[in-house]
Write an enzyme that holds these catalytic residues in place. Structure first.
Site, PDB file in Angstrom:
ATOM      1  N   HIS A 242       0.818  -1.216   0.000  1.00  0.00           N
ATOM      2  CA  HIS A 242       0.000   0.000   0.000  1.00  0.00           C
ATOM      3  C   HIS A 242       0.862   1.282   0.000  1.00  0.00           C
ATOM      4  O   HIS A 242       0.843   2.050  -0.945  1.00  0.00           O
ATOM      5  CB  HIS A 242      -0.883   0.033   1.259  1.00  0.00           C
ATOM      6  CG  HIS A 242      -1.715  -1.183   1.482  1.00  0.00           C
ATOM      7  ND1 HIS A 242      -2.812  -1.522   0.712  1.00  0.00           N
ATOM      8  CD2 HIS A 242      -1.626  -2.171   2.413  1.00  0.00           C
ATOM      9  CE1 HIS A 242      -3.355  -2.640   1.169  1.00  0.00           C
ATOM     10  NE2 HIS A 242      -2.655  -3.051   2.196  1.00  0.00           N
TER      11      HIS A 242
HETATM   12  O1  RIB Z   1      -5.219  -0.018   4.732  1.00  0.00           O
HETATM   13  C1  RIB Z   1      -3.827  -0.032   4.506  1.00  0.00           C
HETATM   14  C2  RIB Z   1      -3.173   1.045   5.293  1.00  0.00           C
HETATM   15  O2  RIB Z   1      -3.411   0.819   6.682  1.00  0.00           O
HETATM   16  C3  RIB Z   1      -1.638   1.052   5.132  1.00  0.00           C
HETATM   17  O3  RIB Z   1      -1.164   2.360   5.299  1.00  0.00           O
HETATM   18  C4  RIB Z   1      -1.187   0.202   6.278  1.00  0.00           C
HETATM   19  O4  RIB Z   1       0.132   0.526   6.707  1.00  0.00           O
HETATM   20  C5  RIB Z   1      -2.174   0.595   7.343  1.00  0.00           C
HETATM   21  O5  RIB Z   1      -1.726   1.818   7.932  1.00  0.00           O
END
Ligand code: RIB
Ligand code: CA
Length: 312
Positions: A242
């Site tokens: 992500h």
């Molecule tokens: O949903 C994914 C996000 O939530 C990413 O930033 C992960 O690190 C968590 O913070």
């Protein structure tokens, strides 16, 4: 032209990779500071983990600040089930010895935006938006001085990962997200719609290991740990990276595609709290406030990431 950035983060294995990618790109990115926020794990751990990552990259000079330990209005929700008890489970890395800055992260955000020339600082939130919103609420004069916010958060076609309708970062602090999305600051948003296309397949994980470096090994171990949740839940072919999508956009925006649309945040309903209501088809007359990404050249993304990690 070097872009000057502040990374706001709740490490988290994917945050760690995003930070490493930024640290590996000094020609393009000048990191003014890293601000930790409560999210994946409580604040003491995110502030610890951010320093562990800096030391892994040999960058004890980076200034790391601790910010808010809970959302603006709600109780903290964490994600140890995804990231492990420490938030950085996977590799065995030494406790940090570099100091945490004594100044509060929100003060650092406000001071920096006031001191640096207007329009020259990009904010890169990788976790709940509590620190950013707190700075904007306390010092509205800094809002117009932000060059751009490039954040990981939200979901539309991909729907939620913490509830059926919400992505974790927005879900944890919807009020903070509302402040940021209504701020008028130019926004580039990396939702699950795109991050779920950046999957660490076995071949890509093998490429991390093939670097034969402590960083390559640590990243491979982090993504090995991180992927089990998504593989089990989505049957996906690897961990979705992500947060590194934020850093990759700063380096090679052409890897991504999306639309300038209106995105509002649900803060009232318990059922859909934290949903990013993205007007992808333009069915309302609500003004566009975000470039909402929908696609990524995944091979190009991993080629960039692996090459850069190899520099550390
Ligand atoms: O949903 C994914 C996000 O939530 C990413 O930033 C992960 O690190 C968590 O913070
Ligand atoms: Ca994160």
């Amino acid at each position: 032209m070097t872009r000057r950035i502040i990374i706001d983060t709740d490490p988290g294995q994917d945050d760690a990779v995003a930070i490493l990618l930024a640290l590996a790109s000094p020609e393009e990115l000048e990191i003014l500071g890293i601000t930790a926020v409560a999210g994946n794990v409580p604040l003491p751990l995110t502030a610890r983990n951010a320093r562990i990552v800096c030391e892994l990259a040999g960058r004890r000079d980076i200034k790391v600040f601790a910010g808010r330990e809970k959302p603006l209005e709600r109780r903290l929700v964490t994600a140890e089930h995804v990231h492990g008890k420490t938030g950085l489970d996977g590799p065995v890395l030494p406790e940090p010895t570099m100091p945490l800055q004594s100044r509060d992260a929100v003060d650092f955000l406000i001071d920096t935006l006031r001191q640096e020339p207007s329009g020259t600082v990009t904010l890169c939130p990788l976790g709940p938006l509590t620190n950013i919103a707190a700075a904007f609420l306390r010092a509205p004069d800094v809002i117009g001085r932000v060059q751009r916010i490039v954040l990981m958060g939200g979901a539309y076609f991909e729907v939620g990962n913490i509830t059926p309708t919400a992505e974790f970062n927005i879900f944890v602090d919807p009020e903070a997200a509302h402040v940021v999305f209504r701020s008028g600051v130019p926004l580039t948003v990396m939702p699950l719609d795109v991050t779920h296309k950046a999957l660490v397949t076995k071949a890509r994980n093998d490429a991390f290991r093939a670097l034969g470096t402590p960083v390559g090994d640590a990243v491979a171990q982090m993504t090995d740990f991180f992927e089990r949740f998504d593989r089990e839940k989505y049957g996906s072919d690897g961990a979705p990276l992500h947060d590194p999508c934020v850093t990759a956009w700063l380096l090679r925006p052409e890897l991504f595609s999306g639309r300038d649309i209106n995105v509002e945040i649900e803060t009232l309903s318990d059922l859909t709290r934290g949903m990013t209501v993205a007007d992808w088809w333009g069915v309302t007359d609500r003004p566009a406030n975000a470039t909402f990404m929908g696609d990524v050249d995944a091979d190009g993304f991993f080629a960039l990431l692996t090459e850069r990690l190899g520099r550390l």
